[in-house]
Design a protein around this motif. Structure first.
Motif, mmCIF file in Angstrom:
data_model
loop_
_atom_site.group_PDB
_atom_site.id
_atom_site.type_symbol
_atom_site.label_atom_id
_atom_site.label_comp_id
_atom_site.label_asym_id
_atom_site.label_seq_id
_atom_site.Cartn_x
_atom_site.Cartn_y
_atom_site.Cartn_z
ATOM 1 N N UNK B 78 0.863 -1.182 0.000
ATOM 2 C CA UNK B 78 0.000 0.000 0.000
ATOM 3 C C UNK B 78 0.898 1.230 0.000
ATOM 4 N N UNK B 79 0.760 2.024 -1.037
ATOM 5 C CA UNK B 79 1.636 3.181 -1.217
ATOM 6 C C UNK B 79 0.935 4.459 -0.758
ATOM 7 N N UNK B 80 1.603 5.185 0.146
ATOM 8 C CA UNK B 80 1.159 6.514 0.602
ATOM 9 C C UNK B 80 -0.349 6.596 0.880
ATOM 10 N N UNK B 81 -0.855 5.886 1.859
ATOM 11 C CA UNK B 81 -2.290 6.015 2.155
ATOM 12 C C UNK B 81 -2.620 7.427 2.637
ATOM 13 N N UNK B 101 4.031 1.441 2.358
ATOM 14 C CA UNK B 101 5.315 2.002 1.912
ATOM 15 C C UNK B 101 5.100 3.467 1.535
ATOM 16 N N UNK B 102 6.173 4.255 1.615
ATOM 17 C CA UNK B 102 6.043 5.666 1.275
ATOM 18 C C UNK B 102 6.588 5.962 -0.121
ATOM 19 N N UNK B 103 7.288 4.986 -0.692
ATOM 20 C CA UNK B 103 7.852 5.178 -2.034
ATOM 21 C C UNK B 103 8.046 3.807 -2.670
ATOM 22 N N UNK B 104 7.999 3.782 -4.002
ATOM 23 C CA UNK B 104 8.247 2.501 -4.685
ATOM 24 C C UNK B 104 9.675 2.026 -4.442
ATOM 25 N N UNK B 105 10.547 2.970 -4.094
ATOM 26 C CA UNK B 105 11.946 2.595 -3.802
ATOM 27 C C UNK B 105 12.023 1.684 -2.576
ATOM 28 N N UNK B 106 11.001 1.763 -1.715
ATOM 29 C CA UNK B 106 10.993 0.915 -0.512
ATOM 30 C C UNK B 106 10.906 -0.570 -0.867
ATOM 31 N N UNK B 107 10.468 -0.870 -2.094
ATOM 32 C CA UNK B 107 10.336 -2.272 -2.506
ATOM 33 C C UNK B 107 11.666 -2.858 -2.952
ATOM 34 N N UNK B 108 12.638 -2.000 -3.211
ATOM 35 C CA UNK B 108 13.934 -2.467 -3.747
ATOM 36 C C UNK B 108 14.685 -3.264 -2.695
#
Lengths: 149, 108
Positions: B78-81, B101-108
């Motif tokens: 869930x991105x930036x609720x 997560x606050x950014x898609x970079x958090x998935x890296x």
């Protein structure tokens, strides 16, 4: 067509200690949008209360849709009020199925139904966590749900 | 009537389902249908910063999708609720079950 009846806002707005907003709604699925608009327009709700009010009150609206419809005249009167600084929401309606339902509204853990992919009891848990009290009252002439924040 | 807007995009090889508007008793089935369609393709990120309300029915959809993703070895985040969506997640008492997560970079 918007089937909402005209909301009424009243009270001692200057001091914000005592105020009231009331709406009579035809309780149906699409009515949730009119209800959300009504809640968004109430000016005596504090910023710190607004999101909790919207989430909790809409959960109870959803609850009526699932467990109390059909209502006797199809409508519910919903009153948001502030008394002595405390915010309240009252739902007033009459439903043939509400008395039996109100007996099952205790503070139970939510259960996930894999077939319908829906949680049962999650909405009430959310309302209880968002408010200070939630009361169901089945009556001969009128059924009521009260939320206190 | 207020509409729920759901769009899909690929960003850095990740499928992002962007949701704007109310997820309530009226719109949750549309949300469920589009989320199911997206998760059938693989891992999904649900972008929720423009969600204006989130009911227990909508939360149930996300929790069911999380279960499915876990079973199928896929990811669901869930991105930036939005503030109200975050409050809805917190009010379930299961906040730790939602991978925010606050950014898609958090998935890296």
């Amino acid at each position: 067509m918007d089937r909402t009846m005209t909301p009424v806002f009243s009270g001692t707005l200057s001091r914000r200690r005592s105020a009231e907003a009331t709406i009579r709604l035809i309780v149906e699925k699409s009515g949730v949008f009119a209800f959300e608009r009504f809640l968004d327009r109430i000016d005596f709700v504090l910023p710190s209360e607004r999101l909790r009010l919207k989430l909790a009150a809409c959960e109870i609206y959803d609850n009526l849709l699932r467990h109390a419809v059909p209502l006797v005249d199809g409508t519910a009167v919903i009153r948001v009020s502030r008394r002595n600084g405390t915010l309240y929401v009252g739902f007033h309606f009459k439903s043939p199925s509400f008395a039996a339902y109100s007996l099952r509204t205790g503070d139970h853990d939510p259960v996930f139904d894999r077939t319908s992919r829906r949680w049962h009891g999650m909405g009430l848990r959310m309302v209880r966590k968002l408010s200070t009290s939630l009361v169901f009252r089945a009556g001969e002439l009128c059924d009521r749900v009260f939320i206190r924040f | 009537m207020t509409q729920l807007d759901i769009s899909e995009r690929q960003e850095g090889g990740i499928l992002v389902l962007s949701v704007a508007g109310p997820i309530n008793s009226y719109t949750f089935s549309e949300f469920q249908e589009k989320l199911d369609r997206a998760t059938a393709k693989g891992s999904v990120v649900i972008e929720m910063e423009k969600v204006t309300t989130l009911s227990s029915a909508g939360i149930g959809v996300i929790m069911a999708a999380l279960d499915d993703a876990e079973t199928g070895g896929k990811g669901l985040s869930i991105l930036r609720p939005s503030e109200i969506a975050r409050l809805a997640f917190e009010s379930t008492g299961f906040i730790e079950r939602f991978p925010v997560i606050s950014s898609l970079k958090d998935l890296a």
